[in-house]
Enzyme design. Structure first.
Site, short mmCIF file in Angstrom:
data_model
loop_
_atom_site.label_atom_id
_atom_site.label_comp_id
_atom_site.label_asym_id
_atom_site.label_seq_id
_atom_site.Cartn_x
_atom_site.Cartn_y
_atom_site.Cartn_z
N GLU A 60 31.91 29.58 34.19
CA GLU A 60 31.08 30.85 34.35
C GLU A 60 30.66 31.59 33.25
OE1 GLU A 60 33.28 29.76 36.66
OE2 GLU A 60 32.31 29.24 38.63
N HIS A 129 37.37 34.08 48.52
CA HIS A 129 36.14 33.63 48.81
C HIS A 129 34.98 34.53 49.79
CE1 HIS A 129 37.29 30.16 46.73
NE2 HIS A 129 36.12 29.55 46.77
#
Lengths: 326, 353
Positions: A60, A129
């Protein structure tokens, strides 16, 4: 007007903007051959080819920074993060890079990019998450932060975000991807920084964004049976915030409840409270209440997870309290 | 190729293992093949950086330059040699030690000094400072102050060249300490994977702030890290401006013609502390070590080589030095006389309309 899913509206926005402007390209994990982890980029590789739809390594920081550099050099990248949880890996490039480049270059280098993907909780995805990070991004001058709650807003706001010359953090919702709604065809944009009154009312102002809008609307519908007429506003863009629309509503209703999925401490709602108490103090007939996520990492257990997030019942309770009916 | 354990000593000209790469005879040999006017330009560029940085140190001591100020003295050959191999449309990205590269790229010393002094006539309107030099017209894409964080940006400008089918090469300067951070590895992988026209130049000055590279890097031949990404790589004597120029030119051609990246390790040394708040010696290195490195000073070595082949004389060098000192003085006058940014500048350039 065509009816489509939230994910299809996002897909349409990207497709139209990529057709409109060759500088727009999409990169991220699984966005190409896999058609997107949540199928938001379905068909884009087939239509635009691997030069404009790029599958990235799981890196990322690297690919977000690459997008920042590409934007400085005249391109208009859309970075898809598989979920915003992973955007934390790229935070340095967004906060130290994209957000500040224009300022520290004395106005020479804008960074026209969109960082998009789903945020918030879904279904038992556990602590790493299931989190709402919009407050982190809202804190940073130089960034815009957008969170659509409906398919139509998703399309209109994403098109505007892609056309915006500033870095835009565009946080979708995993659980809204399948939501259906009417979406205008073709050229349809919603300006950033404009809230929408999703349900007009006169007794209390309920402010909620992303999937919490739907919790707030459910609460408002149930409250109607109890004789309470709630006005529900979706800011849609959290930064810049449409304070005028919020203030006008609160000056009319004299009461406000703010709902957000994220943590309470230093949350988005805390900022809205600050604005309302400063600019509408004399109009308030009750303390502003907030309904937020629990101040804990998100638990896996279904019952505990349900307890961790706002629901219509808790919103109703807060509304009744600001009306001194509970 | 040298083994990692001796990397610390490769910086010595007298190093028996250094071979041809570090011999001053090669500097003369290279110089003979180049146009005298180019050689004089390179020398004057290096002298300009040396004098400019010496003046910056003075202004810092006087409080005219604030914040962090990282000087380039000792490393001039890297910036000058590398940038001399670029075309006018190529991209340059730097770390926070960026004054030298800006001058080598042709930034007006007055505009640079004004930026260091926080004046509105500076390249970033006084809002960036020493660590954030930008000039779009020069292809100078910053001055970035988070170690390693601009390597992905360089992959990005290189990506834009490929995307737009423009023959623009990106050159990215960073220090040795940056090779240990994740962004270095993510960028090298992406650059090779996507065949991006970028030259990564690691300026190995042997210290990450006050920590010697031996304490932080598992492989001391830093350029060999490129092997992990199947990327072309080279080590070069960073105290030899022509060796740097030749090595970078080869990498730039690879980038321009084949759209492939390269990692170059330029072995150099900084004479000053990490920043102006850091002593030149005494804590993490001895005065003797510093003096040893000064003996292969890139400016003096280049002057000697050019004298040996008859391109300059002591008199012409002295004349150039006087002229350059005057240019630097004029830069100080310009910075002194330039206005402060107006209060409105506080809140401009946060967003584009």
């Amino acid at each position: 007007m065509p009816v489509m899913q939230y994910r299809e509206a996002l897909n349409q926005a990207m497709r139209e903007e990529m057709q409109r402007d060759e500088r727009v390209f999409l990169l991220g994990e699984e966005v190409g051959a896999y058609n997107g982890a949540y199928k938001v980029s379905r068909g884009l590789l087939a239509e635009f080819g691997p030069q404009r739809v790029l599958d990235t390594p799981i890196a990322e920081l690297g690919f977000t920074g690459l997008a920042v550099g590409a934007a400085m050099a005249g391109l208009r990248p859309i970075v898809e993060v598989m979920t915003f949880n992973f955007s934390i890996l790229a935070l340095d490039q967004v906060v130290n890079g994209a957000a500040k480049m224009l300022y520290m270059s004395g106005g020479q280098f804008g960074v026209p990019m969109v960082l998009r993907g789903p945020g918030g909780s879904a279904h038992q995805l556990a602590a790493q998450h299931s989190q709402s990070l919009e407050a982190w991004y809202c804190h940073v001058p130089g960034l815009k932060v957008v969170m659509p709650s409906t398919p139509a807003d998703a399309k209109g706001l994403l098109k505007s975000a892609i056309r915006d010359d500033n870095p835009v953090v565009f946080i979708e919702s995993e659980v809204l991807y399948g939501m259906k709604g009417e979406v205008p065809e073709g050229e349809y944009t919603i300006p950033l920084g404009v809230a929408e009154i999703k349900r007009p009312g006169k007794d209390v102002t309920v402010i909620a964004h992303s999937k919490m809008l739907h919790v707030a609307l459910q609460a408002a519908n149930e409250l109607e049976a109890e004789g309470v007429d709630a006005e529900v506003i979706d800011p849609r863009t959290l930064r810049p915030l449409d304070t005028e629309t919020l203030l006008q509503s609160v000056k009319k209703t004299n009461r406000a409840v703010i709902v957000e999925e994220g943590w309470s401490f230093c949350g988005v709602g805390a900022q809205i409270v600050d604005i309302l108490q400063q600019q509408a103090f004399d109009y308030l007939d009750a303390p502003i209440l907030r309904v937020t996520g629990a101040d804990v990492p998100t638990p896996y257990n279904k019952t505990l997870e349900h307890m961790a997030f706002p629901d219509a019942q808790r919103v109703k309770q807060a509304v009744l309290r600001v009306l001194y009916k509970a | 190729m040298k083994s990692g354990s001796t990397a610390r000593t490769v910086a010595n000209t007298t190093d028996a293992n250094g071979g041809e790469m570090y011999a001053s005879s090669s500097l003369e040999a290279r110089a003979r093949r180049l146009d005298p006017s180019l050689l004089k330009d390179l020398l004057e560029n290096m002298l300009l950086i040396r004098r400019f940085e010496e003046k910056a140190a003075e202004l810092y001591a006087l409080g005219k330059i604030g914040g962090f100020c990282h000087l380039y003295i000792g490393q001039e050959a890297v910036g000058v040699g590398a940038i001399s191999s670029l075309g006018p449309d190529d991209y340059i990205l730097c770390s926070y030690r960026d004054h030298g590269q800006a001058l080598a790229r042709g930034m007006d010393p007055r505009v640079l000094m004004a930026e260091l002094c926080g004046k509105v006539s500076g390249c970033s309107k006084g809002k960036g400072g020493s660590m954030h030099l930008f000039d779009k017209r020069l292809g100078f894409y910053g001055g970035h102050a988070i170690v390693g964080a601009h390597l992905p940006l360089a992959a990005g400008t290189a990506f834009a060249s490929r995307y737009l089918k423009q023959p623009r090469v990106t050159v990215c300067f960073f220090g040795d300490a940056a090779v240990n951070i994740g962004s270095f590895h993510e960028s090298l992988n992406l650059a090779q994977l996507w065949k991006l026209p970028v030259v990564f130049i690691c300026e190995n000055n042997e210290f990450g702030m006050g920590t010697p590279i031996e304490k932080t890097a598992s492989i001391l031949n830093l350029h060999e890290r490129a092997c992990a990404y199947n990327m072309a790589h080279a080590a070069v004597d960073g105290m030899d401006v022509l060796a740097v120029r030749e090595s970078v030119a080869e990498a730039v051609e690879r980038a321009r013609n084949e759209s492939l990246p390269t990692l170059i390790e330029a072995r150099t040394y900084r004479y000053m502390g990490h920043s102006m708040s850091d002593p030149t010696h005494g804590i993490y290195r001895t005065k003797a070590e510093l003096e040893e490195h000064r003996r292969r000073d890139p400016v003096k070595r280049f002057i000697s080589a050019l004298e040996a082949i008859g391109v300059v004389t002591q008199a012409t060098v002295d004349e150039a030095d006087r002229r350059i000192r005057d240019v630097v003085e004029q830069a100080v006058v310009f910075a002194d006389q330039s206005p402060e940014p107006s209060p409105e500048e506080l809140s401009t350039d946060v967003y584009l309309p």
